[in-house]
Design an enzyme around this catalytic site. Sequence first.
Site, PDB file in Angstrom:
ATOM      1  CB  VAL A 107      -0.893  -0.281   1.312  1.00  0.00           C
ATOM      2  CG1 VAL A 107      -1.738   1.262   1.361  1.00  0.00           C
ATOM      3  CG2 VAL A 107      -1.966  -1.266   1.137  1.00  0.00           C
ATOM      4  CD  GLU A 135      -0.125   2.684   9.568  1.00  0.00           C
ATOM      5  OE1 GLU A 135       1.196   2.198   9.740  1.00  0.00           O
ATOM      6  OE2 GLU A 135      -1.202   2.391  10.971  1.00  0.00           O
ATOM      7  N   GLY A 315      11.434 -22.072   7.769  1.00  0.00           N
ATOM      8  CA  GLY A 315       9.779 -23.014   8.536  1.00  0.00           C
ATOM      9  C   GLY A 315       9.029 -21.778   8.753  1.00  0.00           C
ATOM     10  CG  ASP A 317       2.207 -18.817   7.587  1.00  0.00           C
ATOM     11  OD1 ASP A 317       1.555 -20.291   6.830  1.00  0.00           O
ATOM     12  OD2 ASP A 317       1.156 -18.128   7.089  1.00  0.00           O
ATOM     13  CB  SER A 327      -0.281 -30.814   5.416  1.00  0.00           C
ATOM     14  OG  SER A 327       0.342 -29.124   6.710  1.00  0.00           O
ATOM     15  N   GLY A 329      -5.320 -28.068   6.428  1.00  0.00           N
ATOM     16  CA  GLY A 329      -6.402 -28.366   6.217  1.00  0.00           C
ATOM     17  C   GLY A 329      -7.204 -26.816   5.361  1.00  0.00           C
ATOM     18  CE  LYS A 330      -3.470 -23.133   8.481  1.00  0.00           C
ATOM     19  NZ  LYS A 330      -2.283 -22.596   8.913  1.00  0.00           N
TER      20      LYS A 330
END
Length: 368
Positions: A107, A135, A315, A317, A327, A329-330
């Site tokens: 943004v 903001e 590791g 996200d 893995s 389930g998302k």
Amino acid sequence: MEDDRVFSSVHSTVFKESESLEGKCDKIEGYDFNQGVDYPKLMRSMLTTGFQASNLGEAIDVVNQMLDWRLADETTVAEDCSEEEKNPSFRESVKCKIFLGFTSNLVSSGVRDTIRYLVQHHMVDVIVTTTGGVEEDLIKCLAPTFKGDFSLPGAYLRSKGLNRIGNLLVPNDNYCKFEDWIIPIFDEMLKEQKEENVLWTPSKLLARLGKEINNESSYLYWAYKMNIPVFCPGLTDGSLGDMLYFHSFRTSGLIIDVVQDIRAMNGEAVHANPKKTGMIILGGGLPKHHICNANMMRNGADYAVFINTGQEFDGSDSGARPDEAVSWGKIRGSAKTVKVYCDATIAFPLLVAETFATKRDQTCESKT
């Protein structure tokens, strides 16, 4: 004889017979500029260019699949579905629900205008961003951000009251203008809370700010106009949080309920059925996880496009590929997914040009 044996062995090792890929894989071919400059053809050639160009081409395909999908495309009709869901015209009207997530730096950059375009024309259904992503949109309505350089010394900039975001410069005065603008709004919100029992949530606050800014360059303004929810679970982490902090010294008591927002955000995914859901996530961090986690509540999204430069070896996200989200389930195992390893300021405008913008232009042309 010995040389013949060695030669035969080495030759057969080096020139191992290949499995044929004809008809199984696309041939690698780039764009031929001898045919002139044709930008749509150039973009289509990305698919067969290789490396991240191919990933961008796949992302374009996945987003177009999101936009083209209709419930009528599903050949099977669930036995327990409502009578309305069996109606052919209703099924043709049901589209994929699109979640858009982005980090604040986008943004700060010119990608804000691409995001505003999507929101202005109601091309996305749910937005998740960071506090900076809120903001920076509002502050740009009050004062501009400027192009600087990555190498400008921090101590020098600090002495001049200039804040650096990569190669962008934000004068500190911009935040002073932001404070002058937003504090009276907080005062009014507190008054409404006390006198009208208004229960404020982060998303209600952002809708209010979109209304108050009343500026067509703002994506928050258009989200308010189009009734598109904007979620910001990390509301206090940024200048907006600073303003809430400063306001609390002036007058205490303003309450912003995050619990109601997590119900609302998860509900956007849980109650999406019979729609499919698609995720377009620029950058990583909080927006990426929040959108993915909400879609876990419905056993995963059906489409996912990630655009970021994060790596998975630590590791994080942020750097995780779509398969890691499968893995959890998302994202559904059957989902169409791709990650584009690229600066989103490069990839996202090109993707929008070949998906949302092209389809809108085609729709407008068909009406004239």
